[in-house]
Write a protein that holds these residues in place. Structure first.
Motif, mmCIF file in Angstrom:
data_model
loop_
_atom_site.group_PDB
_atom_site.id
_atom_site.type_symbol
_atom_site.label_atom_id
_atom_site.label_comp_id
_atom_site.label_asym_id
_atom_site.label_seq_id
_atom_site.Cartn_x
_atom_site.Cartn_y
_atom_site.Cartn_z
ATOM 1 N N GLU A 283 -6.268 42.178 -85.591
ATOM 2 C CA GLU A 283 -6.331 41.792 -87.006
ATOM 3 C C GLU A 283 -6.200 43.025 -87.902
ATOM 4 O O GLU A 283 -5.470 43.009 -88.899
ATOM 5 C CB GLU A 283 -7.645 41.063 -87.286
ATOM 6 C CG GLU A 283 -7.763 40.539 -88.697
ATOM 7 C CD GLU A 283 -9.061 39.774 -88.919
ATOM 8 O OE1 GLU A 283 -9.612 39.918 -90.028
ATOM 9 O OE2 GLU A 283 -9.518 39.057 -88.008
ATOM 10 N N LEU A 284 -6.877 44.105 -87.533
ATOM 11 C CA LEU A 284 -6.770 45.343 -88.293
ATOM 12 C C LEU A 284 -5.352 45.899 -88.198
ATOM 13 O O LEU A 284 -4.786 46.354 -89.198
ATOM 14 C CB LEU A 284 -7.791 46.370 -87.802
ATOM 15 C CG LEU A 284 -7.748 47.744 -88.467
ATOM 16 C CD1 LEU A 284 -7.879 47.637 -89.991
ATOM 17 C CD2 LEU A 284 -8.844 48.639 -87.879
ATOM 18 N N ALA A 285 -4.763 45.856 -87.010
ATOM 19 C CA ALA A 285 -3.384 46.331 -86.846
ATOM 20 C C ALA A 285 -2.433 45.556 -87.756
ATOM 21 O O ALA A 285 -1.541 46.143 -88.379
ATOM 22 C CB ALA A 285 -2.952 46.212 -85.384
ATOM 23 N N GLU A 286 -2.625 44.262 -87.880
ATOM 24 C CA GLU A 286 -1.771 43.449 -88.748
ATOM 25 C C GLU A 286 -1.955 43.837 -90.218
ATOM 26 O O GLU A 286 -0.988 43.887 -90.977
ATOM 27 C CB GLU A 286 -2.052 41.959 -88.541
ATOM 28 C CG GLU A 286 -1.084 41.057 -89.252
ATOM 29 C CD GLU A 286 0.380 41.304 -88.891
ATOM 30 O OE1 GLU A 286 1.230 41.230 -89.811
ATOM 31 O OE2 GLU A 286 0.699 41.589 -87.722
ATOM 32 N N LYS A 287 -3.176 44.126 -90.613
ATOM 33 C CA LYS A 287 -3.427 44.555 -91.991
ATOM 34 C C LYS A 287 -2.745 45.894 -92.279
ATOM 35 O O LYS A 287 -2.201 46.103 -93.365
ATOM 36 C CB LYS A 287 -4.927 44.654 -92.258
ATOM 37 C CG LYS A 287 -5.605 43.308 -92.340
ATOM 38 C CD LYS A 287 -7.100 43.461 -92.547
ATOM 39 C CE LYS A 287 -7.767 42.096 -92.582
ATOM 40 N NZ LYS A 287 -9.225 42.206 -92.736
ATOM 41 N N ALA B 121 1.030 58.682 -88.387
ATOM 42 C CA ALA B 121 0.364 58.643 -89.685
ATOM 43 C C ALA B 121 -1.048 58.099 -89.541
ATOM 44 O O ALA B 121 -2.002 58.639 -90.106
ATOM 45 C CB ALA B 121 1.160 57.782 -90.662
ATOM 46 N N CYS B 122 -1.171 57.015 -88.777
ATOM 47 C CA CYS B 122 -2.469 56.367 -88.598
ATOM 48 C C CYS B 122 -2.376 55.452 -87.388
ATOM 49 O O CYS B 122 -1.314 55.342 -86.767
ATOM 50 C CB CYS B 122 -2.870 55.581 -89.834
ATOM 51 S SG CYS B 122 -1.739 54.253 -90.279
ATOM 52 N N GLY B 123 -3.470 54.801 -87.069
ATOM 53 C CA GLY B 123 -3.463 53.885 -85.941
ATOM 54 C C GLY B 123 -4.769 53.123 -85.860
ATOM 55 O O GLY B 123 -5.663 53.296 -86.683
ATOM 56 N N VAL B 124 -4.832 52.288 -84.855
ATOM 57 C CA VAL B 124 -6.030 51.486 -84.616
ATOM 58 C C VAL B 124 -6.488 51.737 -83.187
ATOM 59 O O VAL B 124 -5.705 51.586 -82.243
ATOM 60 C CB VAL B 124 -5.739 49.983 -84.831
ATOM 61 C CG1 VAL B 124 -6.985 49.155 -84.566
ATOM 62 C CG2 VAL B 124 -5.200 49.725 -86.237
ATOM 63 N N VAL B 125 -7.746 52.140 -83.050
ATOM 64 C CA VAL B 125 -8.359 52.351 -81.737
ATOM 65 C C VAL B 125 -9.657 51.556 -81.744
ATOM 66 O O VAL B 125 -10.549 51.821 -82.553
ATOM 67 C CB VAL B 125 -8.638 53.839 -81.459
ATOM 68 C CG1 VAL B 125 -9.352 54.000 -80.126
ATOM 69 C CG2 VAL B 125 -7.357 54.647 -81.472
#
Length: 107
Positions: free
Chosen positions: A6-10, A39-43
């Motif tokens: 969900e965070l990745a989609e945002k 630039a950024c990512g989700v972990v």
């Protein structure tokens, strides 16, 4: 470690207008690359943001941030941003990563 879809989609929504955007599995999560530079990512449940060495200490001075220490050793210029800060200002954090990545030569 799976990452928060969900965070990745945002993050994708924030980045949708960026030219040269790609995604890559790394650091056990999903990284967003601009012209080959992260630039950024989700972990997990957190956002990781590449703020660069000049903005690193200031970013760490903000609430809900901590050093990115994926290997047990902090990666200077990269921070983890916790959920509370993401809720307050996801666009701002993603923009910081985009701005830093934009200062780097394309890969």
């Amino acid at each position: 470690m799976p990452y928060n879809e969900e965070l990745a989609e945002k993050v994708r929504e924030v980045l949708q207008e960026e030219a040269g955007l790609t995604e890559k599995q790394m650091f056990g999560g999903l990284a967003f690359m601009l012209n080959g530079n992260m630039a950024c990512g989700v972990v997990g449940e957190e956002l990781m943001v590449r703020v660069g060495p000049d903005n690193y200490q200031a970013a760490l001075g903000e609430r809900y941030t901590r050093p990115m220490d994926f290997t047990g050793r902090p990666l200077k210029g990269m921070v983890y941003v916790e959920e509370d800060a993401i809720l307050e200002d996801l666009n701002g954090w993603v923009t910081r990563g985009v701005e830093f990545a934009g200062t780097l030569p394309p890969k």
